[in-house]
Design a protein around this motif. Structure first.
Motif, PDB file in Angstrom:
ATOM      1  N   PRO A 277      17.835 -45.800  15.252  1.00 14.77           N
ATOM      2  CA  PRO A 277      16.690 -46.310  14.300  1.00 14.77           C
ATOM      3  C   PRO A 277      17.113 -46.289  12.880  1.00 14.77           C
ATOM      4  O   PRO A 277      17.976 -45.471  12.679  1.00 14.77           O
ATOM      5  N   SER A 278      16.221 -46.762  12.081  1.00 16.85           N
ATOM      6  CA  SER A 278      16.552 -46.636  10.490  1.00 16.85           C
ATOM      7  C   SER A 278      16.065 -45.390  10.185  1.00 16.85           C
ATOM      8  O   SER A 278      15.193 -44.833  10.582  1.00 16.85           O
ATOM      9  N   LEU A 279      16.857 -44.746   9.342  1.00 17.09           N
ATOM     10  CA  LEU A 279      16.591 -43.419   8.616  1.00 17.09           C
ATOM     11  C   LEU A 279      16.069 -43.512   7.187  1.00 17.09           C
ATOM     12  O   LEU A 279      15.729 -42.511   6.751  1.00 17.09           O
ATOM     13  N   VAL A 280      15.556 -44.423   6.827  1.00 13.97           N
ATOM     14  CA  VAL A 280      14.959 -44.791   5.624  1.00 13.97           C
ATOM     15  C   VAL A 280      13.600 -44.405   5.302  1.00 13.97           C
ATOM     16  O   VAL A 280      12.575 -44.724   6.234  1.00 13.97           O
ATOM     17  N   GLY A 281      13.363 -43.088   4.683  1.00 17.72           N
ATOM     18  CA  GLY A 281      11.837 -42.722   4.816  1.00 17.72           C
ATOM     19  C   GLY A 281      11.832 -41.433   5.710  1.00 17.72           C
ATOM     20  O   GLY A 281      10.410 -40.846   5.592  1.00 17.72           O
ATOM     21  N   VAL A 282      12.653 -40.902   6.328  1.00 15.55           N
ATOM     22  CA  VAL A 282      12.546 -40.025   7.383  1.00 15.55           C
ATOM     23  C   VAL A 282      12.725 -38.475   6.693  1.00 15.55           C
ATOM     24  O   VAL A 282      12.079 -37.578   7.200  1.00 15.55           O
ATOM     25  N   GLY A 283      13.217 -38.458   5.607  1.00 14.38           N
ATOM     26  CA  GLY A 283      13.343 -37.507   4.718  1.00 14.38           C
ATOM     27  C   GLY A 283      14.388 -36.562   5.116  1.00 14.38           C
ATOM     28  O   GLY A 283      14.961 -36.465   6.396  1.00 14.38           O
TER      29      GLY A 283
END
Length: 265
Positions: free
Chosen positions: A77-83
């Motif tokens: 998955p995308s990790l943009v915004g997971v922190g």
């Protein structure tokens, strides 16, 4: 006062502007109030060097599945915004890098990276988009938490998947809720905060930092709790008890009855 003046004051554009100002004001007040009790910002500031080092580590170890810019691929998955909290949890518990294709990543005692490297990768991922930070040790340690309140919160929100005693349990499609024994408080907090895999997200709007601390205190109390009634059999409930009775206790009782009957004869 002239008629034209009244017309200007009642112009629809004025009402629209007032409505926009009111909405902005309400939103600002709500932001301040809702963020007042949060305790997830990393107290260790990230530097540009941390982000650069994390970028190199990410591209060398994670980009195959998550993409060169962490945008996600068919394999991850995308990790943009997971922190940074999600990175610290997944990598710090040995779940990532994933050893191979699986329905669910399992906790691994072998952690592939040092604490500093994990922090740097967290800094890089955090730079891609806002997300939960590393929790404050004041709350993540569980020290000072209300064990009784934590047990109540746990039984209402967590026990249906993780078992009443934190022993874990099976879910659908080959997934499972892992056992919660001997888990570092920081990782318990991060799991509640980020909702890994099948777990729902319990952000600070659902469970505030004090409530999370109470849950951690309860789970750590379970780690120390003894069983005065005898062996716990894994605290897996009636299934384990049934296996014990049918495979060991019942045969022993039948054997004892047969032996006593022959002796009496």
């Amino acid at each position: 006062m002239t008629a034209s003046t009244v017309t200007r004051r009642r112009h629809p554009a004025v009402l629209f502007a007032l409505l926009v100002v009111a909405l902005v004001a309400v939103g600002g007040v709500y932001s301040l109030v809702s963020s007042g009790g949060r305790a997830t910002a990393d107290t260790r500031p990230y530097t540009a060097q941390d982000v650069t080092a994390g970028d190199r580590l990410f591209k060398a170890n994670c980009s195959t599945c998550h993409g060169q810019q962490a945008e996600g691929t068919s394999a991850g998955p995308s990790l943009v915004g997971v922190g940074a909290a999600a990175v610290d949890f997944q990598v710090g518990t040995g779940r990532m890098p994933l050893a191979g294709p699986a329905v669910q990543a399992k906790r691994n005692s072998h952690v592939a990276f040092s604490d500093e490297q994990i922090r740097q990768m967290g800094a890089y991922v955090d730079s891609l988009g806002p997300g939960p930070g590393i929790p404050d040790e004041k709350y993540a340690s569980g020290i000072g938490g209300d064990v009784a309140r934590g047990g109540e919160i746990y039984r209402v929100n967590c026990a249906m998947c993780h078992n009443f005693a934190g022993s874990g349990g099976a879910l659908t499609r080959g997934k499972f809720a892992p056992p919660l024994h001997g888990i570092e408080g920081k990782h318990i907090y991060e799991a509640m905060l980020t909702g890994p895999q099948s777990m729902p997200v319990f952000d600070d709007a659902n469970l505030d930092p004090e409530a999370k601390r109470d849950v951690i205190a309860y789970l750590h109390w379970l780690d120390k709790n003894e069983n005065p009634g005898g062996h716990s059999l894994g605290n897996l409930g009636p299934v384990a008890d049934g296996f014990f009775l049918w495979l060991l206790a019942v045969p022993l009782m039948i054997g004892a009855a047969v032996w006593l009957g022959r002796k009496a004869a």
